[in-house]
Design a protein around this motif. Structure first.
Motif: not given
Length: 123
Positions: A2, A37-38, A40-42, A47-49, A121
């Motif tokens: 990751r 929250p970032y 998981g979503r990046g 992009p996440g995770p 964002e």
């Protein structure tokens, strides 16, 4: 593997004149919580995770990790600790070049007001 997103807490907290100097630890805890929250979503372009790492120093050194945000206390300079972490995406505010091996996305990649219910964002 990751993407590792490293957030320089002192620089990001200090970027908003909201009274953070009266409670540095509390301001850093609010930043930490807004970053969850970032994980998981990046963030834009990543992009996440993702792995979120919050580097803390000084009065904020005792801030604890939470699920989604690893906290790295710096024994001295936060910048020195960031360099020790290696290759990553660095969220920072200072002028100049980011650490070797780091991609600079800037403080605008995260929105410290996310905990107030706004869009997390910046667009």
């Amino acid at each position: 593997m990751r993407t590792q997103i490293v957030v320089d807490a002192a620089n990001v907290v200090g970027s908003v004149p909201d009274g953070w100097w009266r409670d540095r630890r509390g301001a850093t805890e609010r930043l930490r919580d807004s970053l969850v929250p970032y994980a998981g979503r990046g963030i834009a372009g990543h992009p996440g995770p993702v792995e979120i790492v919050l580097v803390v120093e000084g009065a904020a050194r005792e801030v604890a990790a939470v699920p989604g945000v690893r906290v790295e206390p710096a024994p001295g300079s936060g910048d020195d600790r960031i360099v020790e972490l290696g290759s990553f995406v660095w969220i920072w505010l200072d002028q100049g070049a980011p650490a070797a091996g780091a991609a600079d996305v800037g403080v605008g990649a995260v929105d410290r007001k996310a905990e107030e219910g706004g869009d997390a964002e910046r667009r």
